[in-house]
Motif scaffolding. Sequence first.
Motif, PDB file in Angstrom:
ATOM      1  N   PHE A 224      18.963 -11.288 -41.129  1.00  0.00           N
ATOM      2  CA  PHE A 224      18.152 -10.169 -40.440  1.00  0.00           C
ATOM      3  C   PHE A 224      18.825  -9.540 -38.580  1.00  0.00           C
ATOM      4  N   MET A 225      17.382  -8.836 -38.783  1.00  0.00           N
ATOM      5  CA  MET A 225      18.112  -8.417 -37.282  1.00  0.00           C
ATOM      6  C   MET A 225      17.462  -9.172 -35.834  1.00  0.00           C
ATOM      7  N   GLY A 226      16.089  -9.602 -36.279  1.00  0.00           N
ATOM      8  CA  GLY A 226      15.560 -10.112 -35.317  1.00  0.00           C
ATOM      9  C   GLY A 226      14.625  -9.307 -34.293  1.00  0.00           C
ATOM     10  N   ASP A 227      13.920 -10.262 -33.007  1.00  0.00           N
ATOM     11  CA  ASP A 227      13.945  -8.729 -32.158  1.00  0.00           C
ATOM     12  C   ASP A 227      15.184  -8.329 -31.700  1.00  0.00           C
ATOM     13  N   SER A 228      16.039  -9.347 -31.339  1.00  0.00           N
ATOM     14  CA  SER A 228      17.183  -8.443 -30.672  1.00  0.00           C
ATOM     15  C   SER A 228      17.641  -6.847 -30.790  1.00  0.00           C
ATOM     16  N   GLY A 229      16.830  -6.770 -32.670  1.00  0.00           N
ATOM     17  CA  GLY A 229      17.769  -5.459 -32.850  1.00  0.00           C
ATOM     18  C   GLY A 229      16.221  -4.520 -33.306  1.00  0.00           C
ATOM     19  N   SER A 230      15.250  -5.451 -33.988  1.00  0.00           N
ATOM     20  CA  SER A 230      14.191  -4.485 -33.329  1.00  0.00           C
ATOM     21  C   SER A 230      13.857  -3.562 -31.960  1.00  0.00           C
ATOM     22  N   MET A 231      13.928  -4.942 -31.339  1.00  0.00           N
ATOM     23  CA  MET A 231      13.140  -4.302 -29.405  1.00  0.00           C
ATOM     24  C   MET A 231      14.177  -2.847 -29.340  1.00  0.00           C
ATOM     25  N   PHE A 232      15.698  -3.398 -30.061  1.00  0.00           N
ATOM     26  CA  PHE A 232      17.152  -2.752 -28.911  1.00  0.00           C
ATOM     27  C   PHE A 232      16.481  -1.609 -30.190  1.00  0.00           C
ATOM     28  N   LEU A 233      16.256  -1.364 -30.755  1.00  0.00           N
ATOM     29  CA  LEU A 233      16.013   0.205 -32.141  1.00  0.00           C
ATOM     30  C   LEU A 233      14.811   0.474 -31.601  1.00  0.00           C
ATOM     31  N   GLY A 234      13.873   0.344 -31.886  1.00  0.00           N
ATOM     32  CA  GLY A 234      12.765   1.253 -31.333  1.00  0.00           C
ATOM     33  C   GLY A 234      12.795   1.804 -29.170  1.00  0.00           C
ATOM     34  N   PHE A 235      12.930   0.758 -29.272  1.00  0.00           N
ATOM     35  CA  PHE A 235      13.475   1.588 -26.882  1.00  0.00           C
ATOM     36  C   PHE A 235      14.719   2.341 -27.338  1.00  0.00           C
ATOM     37  N   LEU A 236      15.303   2.081 -28.473  1.00  0.00           N
ATOM     38  CA  LEU A 236      16.989   3.424 -27.926  1.00  0.00           C
ATOM     39  C   LEU A 236      16.159   4.415 -29.190  1.00  0.00           C
ATOM     40  N   LEU A 237      15.620   4.608 -29.808  1.00  0.00           N
ATOM     41  CA  LEU A 237      14.937   5.565 -30.191  1.00  0.00           C
ATOM     42  C   LEU A 237      13.514   6.584 -29.868  1.00  0.00           C
ATOM     43  N   ALA A 238      12.759   5.490 -28.644  1.00  0.00           N
ATOM     44  CA  ALA A 238      12.102   6.499 -28.384  1.00  0.00           C
ATOM     45  C   ALA A 238      12.353   7.392 -27.719  1.00  0.00           C
ATOM     46  N   CYS A 239      13.514   6.912 -26.744  1.00  0.00           N
ATOM     47  CA  CYS A 239      14.198   7.608 -25.702  1.00  0.00           C
ATOM     48  C   CYS A 239      14.723   8.621 -25.884  1.00  0.00           C
ATOM     49  N   ILE A 240      15.445   8.575 -27.404  1.00  0.00           N
ATOM     50  CA  ILE A 240      15.781   9.463 -27.754  1.00  0.00           C
ATOM     51  C   ILE A 240      14.855  10.318 -28.225  1.00  0.00           C
ATOM     52  N   ALA A 241      14.215  10.190 -28.759  1.00  0.00           N
ATOM     53  CA  ALA A 241      13.118  10.968 -29.154  1.00  0.00           C
ATOM     54  C   ALA A 241      12.458  12.261 -27.911  1.00  0.00           C
ATOM     55  N   ILE A 242      11.941  11.095 -26.860  1.00  0.00           N
ATOM     56  CA  ILE A 242      11.993  12.277 -25.585  1.00  0.00           C
ATOM     57  C   ILE A 242      13.089  13.124 -24.582  1.00  0.00           C
ATOM     58  N   LYS A 243      14.523  13.054 -25.201  1.00  0.00           N
ATOM     59  CA  LYS A 243      15.224  14.023 -24.914  1.00  0.00           C
ATOM     60  C   LYS A 243      15.277  15.089 -25.804  1.00  0.00           C
ATOM     61  N   LEU A 244      14.864  14.808 -26.772  1.00  0.00           N
ATOM     62  CA  LEU A 244      14.628  15.503 -27.521  1.00  0.00           C
ATOM     63  C   LEU A 244      14.303  17.568 -27.210  1.00  0.00           C
ATOM     64  N   ARG A 245      15.270  18.843 -27.498  1.00  0.00           N
ATOM     65  CA  ARG A 245      13.998  19.844 -26.998  1.00  0.00           C
ATOM     66  C   ARG A 245      13.951  20.956 -28.123  1.00  0.00           C
ATOM     67  N   PHE A 246      13.024  21.319 -28.135  1.00  0.00           N
ATOM     68  CA  PHE A 246      13.483  22.639 -29.072  1.00  0.00           C
ATOM     69  C   PHE A 246      13.628  24.292 -28.987  1.00  0.00           C
ATOM     70  N   ALA A 247      13.812  25.018 -28.570  1.00  0.00           N
ATOM     71  CA  ALA A 247      13.864  26.494 -27.965  1.00  0.00           C
ATOM     72  C   ALA A 247      12.564  26.769 -28.559  1.00  0.00           C
ATOM     73  N   GLN A 248      12.451  26.525 -29.939  1.00  0.00           N
ATOM     74  CA  GLN A 248      11.638  27.584 -30.799  1.00  0.00           C
ATOM     75  C   GLN A 248      10.722  27.462 -30.497  1.00  0.00           C
ATOM     76  N   THR A 249      10.194  26.296 -30.892  1.00  0.00           N
ATOM     77  CA  THR A 249       8.689  25.809 -30.225  1.00  0.00           C
ATOM     78  C   THR A 249       8.843  25.077 -28.865  1.00  0.00           C
ATOM     79  N   PRO A 250       8.969  25.550 -27.713  1.00  0.00           N
ATOM     80  CA  PRO A 250       8.752  24.560 -26.479  1.00  0.00           C
ATOM     81  C   PRO A 250       7.817  23.852 -26.482  1.00  0.00           C
ATOM     82  N   SER A 251       6.107  25.072 -26.118  1.00  0.00           N
ATOM     83  CA  SER A 251       4.921  24.384 -26.233  1.00  0.00           C
ATOM     84  C   SER A 251       4.627  22.692 -26.593  1.00  0.00           C
ATOM     85  N   VAL A 252       4.866  22.715 -28.237  1.00  0.00           N
ATOM     86  CA  VAL A 252       4.719  21.633 -29.568  1.00  0.00           C
ATOM     87  C   VAL A 252       6.076  21.121 -29.380  1.00  0.00           C
ATOM     88  N   SER A 253       6.509  21.164 -28.430  1.00  0.00           N
ATOM     89  CA  SER A 253       8.423  20.370 -29.047  1.00  0.00           C
ATOM     90  C   SER A 253       6.905  18.704 -29.676  1.00  0.00           C
TER      91      SER A 253
END
Length: 352
Positions: A200-229
């Motif tokens: 199993f990955m344990g909390d050491s994996g689940s919390m790592f993945l959750g934190f990292l994916l949350a930050c990547i989501a913030i960094k995404l930018r979209f030129a086509q629909t910036p107002s609803v990115s």
Amino acid sequence: MITSLILFFGALVLALALTPVSKWLAPHAGVIARPRSRDVHTIPVPKMGGVAILLAVMAMVVLLRGQPEIRQIVSIIFGAAFMSFLGLVDDRFGLSAYVRLPLQLATAAFVWFNGVRIQFFLIEYLDAALTVIWIVGITNAMNFLDNMDGLLAGISAVISAFFLVLAVFNGQILVGALSAAMLGACIGFLFYNLNPATVFMGDSGSMFLGFLLACIAIKLRFAQTPSVSWLVPLVVMGLPVFDMTLVVISRLRRGKNPLTTPGKDHSSHRLTALGFSHREAVMILYLVCCALGVAALLVSAFDRTAALLLGLAILFAGVFMLWFMEFGPWKFTNPYPLPGAKPESPAEQTNA
């Protein structure tokens, strides 16, 4: 694109190589998942696989040194690594949710100070609060999803894959590279984690993945629909958001504390209660996550009106499924500890 491919295969190979090492090390470190009434495994299983995922991703990030915005990437990795360490301590010794939460809030604030910021209200303190709530919320939502063999690793791989596609389409090299490393590490670990899981990955994996994916989501930018990115990453991560919302509503309705009450009340448990096997329940949730990823691609390509209409349709579908899963034909077998039963220790209450 070449950089993303290198990081994907590098993380894949490292995860394949390091996961057996973490599996061997776990009993020596005392990090073992012993069967509980709410678990699907019946024998003790090592749960240090998250360390292998962490090391695989961090090794690939080293290759990105010298790139623009590397400071933000480093701060994200540092924060995610601290989350992994916190999860490892939790797996070994047990930490109260009231200890974990302030540390999660502080770590989310740390990446905000380093420029990883949601810009929605355009009022600094409101955007800061929203950034911290999003990161901590997704971190715990992903932690909640780690309740069946292969579930969280597979869901994280699907989300990472769609983040990679979105980043490539919008010319975000670093975000794409980080997503590729995440994808490779998750697939490499998944080789050992599919049902029946040997680690199993344990909390050491689940919390790592959750934190990292949350930050990547913030960094995404979209030129086509910036107002609803903001809508695109929310749709991609719709499954963990849905599952956590379902669990919180369900437990509050029954007078339970959502953070400290463990139970078989997640989406995956409700699918098995309907008659699906564990493998089938996991595969169904994979498909749901893929469908949401495709919907997110459409949102990123549509104009503002069409994107909002699609987002509204997804919201209505989510609300209907919340109602259906909470009041549908579910036959739970003791989803929560019985009154008077021996309480689980703090370490056993992880992945609530």
